[in-house]
Enzyme design. Structure first.
Site, PDB file in Angstrom:
ATOM      1  CG  HIS A  13      -1.891  -1.172   1.222  1.00 46.01           C
ATOM      2  ND1 HIS A  13      -2.865  -1.326   2.192  1.00 46.01           N
ATOM      3  CD2 HIS A  13      -2.011  -2.252   0.410  1.00 46.01           C
ATOM      4  CE1 HIS A  13      -3.515  -2.454   1.969  1.00 46.01           C
ATOM      5  NE2 HIS A  13      -3.011  -3.032   0.893  1.00 46.01           N
ATOM      6  CE1 TYR A  22      -8.137  -9.623   0.650  1.00 46.48           C
ATOM      7  CE2 TYR A  22      -6.810  -8.647   2.386  1.00 46.48           C
ATOM      8  CZ  TYR A  22      -7.281  -8.641   1.094  1.00 46.48           C
ATOM      9  OH  TYR A  22      -6.895  -7.640   0.237  1.00 46.48           O
TER      10      TYR A  22
END
Length: 389
Positions: free
Chosen positions: A166, A280
């Site tokens: 990121h 997730y």
């Protein structure tokens, strides 16, 4: 905000994929509505890509020089020049060391608005620090034929992090010649809501790195003055709307929840408090929900899985009139070029192109010849040009 679902292609993601180190995305296809019958745009089978240059090493971004050549960054730390005939230069000297682990490396590149006079280029990179730390940094330098010189780092993200995800990192000059820089939250999602750091922010700086006096948080106690907007996860695509001059972004969600947003001064875009994405593995919701007072809603989002959007460009050519009022987005996990048809600021349809390539599309740019150009993201990447059969 628009979200379009075609039940014929609605797939549920049952597994996660690494996506070449970008673990925030899955490989399953997102829901899509193809362009309507009234749209006379070329069909997907008519849109092809021809190779301009091959053998690029994980290319990340490109910028067109006035003489027709193309600057290309390679994530491992090389900057090259591609000639009009497709030949690729040796790496230019003078590029700083980069942290090329995970999603880091040599990332975006942009020309100075006064490039013809000053020969300045701007580039972003993951700057390595002691102890395994790295941060997104932005530098400018003078471009020569075989090297860049007089390099100066004009911005450094704070804080640095040991996470390898990121970095964000798109660079866009606004109409006022100030520079927008998109910054991911480096996996430290809660800090995207805090104004005392650069994680999960879009910043706006002058070409020398100083802060414009009209930035929204100038003079606000506890806030960094270069921040323009906040609450972002990992914006890896950005482009100015050709009419409004607004900065449009695309952002990686987690499992689902990739977004298209219009950045606005001082606004909160919600991550991780408000999101359509899910955790997730567990698939559990993240944050407080999908909307909240005081939080900007996305203009578009993808569910149930992520396409992993990257480069972004508005179509401003004339060869395909039906592509006017469209923005094109590269898809990494989705392995496609995505055309989003617009009605004002609303996304009204989505069309998947180049799916037959089965390649991750990292960057998308309008060329000076009015054609769209792409970079494919792998260790033997290509520079492609779109043509219509």
């Amino acid at each position: 905000m628009k979200f379009i679902v075609d039940p014929r292609v609605f797939l549920i993601a049952i597994a996660l994929a690494a996506c070449g180190g970008e673990s925030e995305n899955t490989t399953a296809a997102a829901s899509v509505k193809l362009a309507s019958a009234e749209d006379v745009a070329p069909t997907a089978s008519q849109v092809k890509a021809i190779t301009v240059a091959a053998g690029l090493q994980s290319p990340w971004a490109m910028a067109f020089l006035p003489d027709g050549r193309i600057l290309v960054t390679e994530r491992m730390g090389q900057l090259r020049i591609v000639s009009a005939n497709g030949s690729v230069s040796m790496p230019l000297a003078g590029v700083p060391a980069v942290a090329s682990t995970g999603q880091g490396g040599l990332l975006d590149i942009a020309l100075s608005p006064d490039f013809a006079q000053d020969r300045l280029i701007y580039f972003s990179f993951a700057e390595p620090l002691a102890g395994g730390l790295a941060r997104t940094a932005v530098a400018r330098a003078v471009l020569g034929e075989t090297a860049i010189t007089n390099m100066t780092v004009i911005f450094r993200q704070s804080p640095a992090s040991s996470e390898i995800v990121h970095f964000g990192s798109r660079l866009v000059f606004g109409a006022d010649r100030n520079l927008f820089v998109t910054l991911g939250e480096r996996g430290d999602k809660a800090r995207a809501q805090e104004l005392g750091n650069h994680l999960g922010k879009v910043i706006r700086i002058r070409p020398d790195g100083s802060t414009p006096s009209d930035n929204p948080f100038v003079g606000v106690a506890g806030a960094l003055p270069e921040i323009y907007s906040y609450g972002h996860r990992n914006p890896q695509g950005a482009a100015l709307h050709p009419q409004s001059g607004q900065l449009w972004l695309n952002e990686h969600g987690p499992q689902g929840g990739d977004e298209v947003n219009i950045a606005a001064a001082g606004k909160n875009f919600g991550w991780p408090t408000i999101t359509y994405g899910r955790e997730y593995v567990s698939g559990l919701p993240i944050g407080e929900g999908t909307s909240k007072a005081g939080v900007e809603a996305p203009r578009y989002y993808w569910l149930p899985t992520s396409i992993a959007p990257s480069g972004m460009a508005f179509y401003t050519g004339t060869a395909v009139p039906s592509w006017q009022n469209s923005v094109f987005v590269g898809a990494l996990a989705g392995k496609a070029l995505v055309r989003l048809s617009l009605n004002g600021d609303d996304v009204i349809a989505e069309q998947r192109l180049l799916t037959d390539l089965n390649e991750r599309i990292r960057d998308v740019r309008m060329g000076p010849d009015g054609a769209l150009y792409l970079l494919t993201d792998n260790t033997s990447g290509r520079l492609l040009k779109l043509v219509i059969n």
